[in-house]
Enzyme design. Structure first.
Site: not given
Ligand code: LLP
Length: 437
Positions: A279-280, A360-361
């Protein structure tokens, strides 16, 4: 599309045009998310070039904007969805059933109801279940479609303990029980197509050994499952996402080609397709958050620049102590004009500052005592690498409306999500009163 990509491996915050970005605030207000679709395409192509044989799914949770989904579908990605809402977005963006994988994590009943209805319309979609109980609940609803099993390989990695999923109890069936669970599912008539796991998010260069070990376990399991289950065997082995990107100015990007080689080597010979679901990686450096300085004050040990974005707009610094680069666009644009000879603005002094939001944190700060050009009221700051898990995690705490977003596609810029208003914040309560009275 498989054209090789020679785009830079990372886009730094300093690579964005300060004057252009600042002009978006005049047009669309502040705070504002900006996402560059061309950079999303570049990121996809770079990853695809090193994983030419893999199926690539985009983890929608990183940034679920319809424009992002459309662009990635056009590039050839499928979509990994974490909820009924994300599946809805995927279908609205034009995904076919075969391009949608729904990963059920302790799924609420409404999600399963919704997904089974969607499956009736789109019988090619894939459901990834992380427990026998979820498989039972799918069967109760008449589902016997494509089933992938999420396993818990017992090894995690990632930028923070809160996102290291691979060994966390809430995810997946313990790998040692996977064969039994899959055999049972196949006997019950499910179309068993794959196994899945996700090590965690934001895997950095120094965690690649853990990632390799994780993939090796998945390869071993795939071989075991293929032997144990009669029928067509597995269609795919999904090793999740997690590829980290540099957030700090001096951090090097992952060497993707060697990550891809190591992944294939660790997986070993399998009679199934490799699937990945980052994703990221596709969206992080394609996005920035713009925010205006509303107030500047001398505190006891620091100067505080009070901005109109806060932890409700971008929660990552508050939640994970995540570092995001910050730039004063107004100061940089003035300096560029000065260098070009079109203005005689004096260069700003650089001083340590705390950039803080209106919530407010005490945790509502984007940085503490960071060296930045001395802020002035009205300056526009850019917070970098905000394209992933930025708007997605925004919320209305302190009754703050969520910001607007724009996308840039080449020279064109368009509003992609309107700014919420205070009216939006109170709407659901007003509507409840209408229903009640
Ligand atoms: N597949 C599954 C089943 C996942 O749970 C996730 C992310 C991904 C793929 C994609 O991961 P990536 O390639 O984006 O690292 N909110 C957190 C990240 C939480 C990720 C949750 N799952 C942050 O801002 O760092």
């Amino acid at each position: 599309m498989t054209e090789r990509s020679d785009s830079p491996a990372v886009r730094r915050l300093t690579d964005w045009d300060a004057t252009r970005l600042e002009s978006f605030i005049d047009a669309y207000g502040s705070p504002l998310y900006v996402l560059d679709l061309e950079r999303v395409r570049e990121n996809y192509r770079r990853l695809e070039a090193v994983f030419p044989d893999a199926e690539i799914l985009y983890a929608v949770k990183a940034n679920a904007l319809g424009d992002v989904l459309t662009v990635l579908l056009e590039e050839g990605a499928g979509l990994e969805c974490a909820s009924a809402g994300e599946v809805q977005r995927a279908l609205e963006a034009g995904a076919s059933g075969s391009e949608v994988h729904y990963t059920a994590v302790n799924p609420p009943a409404q999600d399963l109801d919704w997904i089974v209805d969607a499956w009736n319309e789109h019988p090619e979609l894939t459901v990834t279940a992380g427990s026998e109980d979820t498989i039972d609940r799918l069967a109760d609803r008449g589902y016997d479609g494509r089933l992938c099993l999420r396993v818990n390989p017992g090894i995690g990695a990632g930028h923070h303990e809160k996102v290291q999923t691979g060994a966390a109890a809430k995810f997946g069936v313990p790998a040692e029980r996977a064969v039994e669970v899959l055999r049972d599912a196949a006997d019950r008539g499910f179309d068993v197509v794959g196994i899945h796991a996700h090590v965690g998010s934001g895997v950095s260069s120094d965690q690649l050994d853990d990632h390799r070990e994780f993939v090796a376990r998945m390869g071993g399991l795939a071989r075991e499952v293929s032997e144990a289950i009669d029928g067509d065997g597995l269609e795919f082995v999904d090793v999740g996402g997690g590829f980290g990107v540099p957030y700090r100015e001096d951090e090097e990007p992952l060497d993707l080609a060697s990550v891809a080689d190591a992944t294939r080597e660790a997986l070993g010979e399998i009679d199934a397709r490799l699937t990945i679901e980052p994703g990221r990686y596709f969206v992080a450096d394609a996005g920035v958050l713009l925010t205006e300085v509303n107030t500047v004050k001398e505190a006891r040990d620091t100067v505080v620049a009070g901005v109109d974005a806060g932890m409700t707009t971008l929660i990552r610094p508050a939640m994970y102590d995540a570092y995001h680069p910050i730039r004063n666009l107004t100061a940089d644009a003035a300096e560029a004009a000065e260098t070009a000879g079109s203005s005689a603005a004096e260069a700003r002094e650089t001083i340590p500052q705390t950039v803080a939001g209106p919530i407010c944190e005490s945790g509502d700060v984007f940085c503490s005592n960071r060296d930045l050009p001395a802020s002035e009221r009205g300056d526009v700051l850019a917070i970098g690498n905000a394209g992933a898990y930025g708007y997605e995690m925004a919320n209305q705490y302190n009754s703050r409306p969520r910001p607007a977003s724009v996308v840039r596609d080449g020279e064109a810029v368009r509003l992609s999500r309107r700014r919420e208003t205070v009216e939006d914040v109170t709407r659901v309560e007003r509507e409840a009163r209408t229903v009640r009275d």
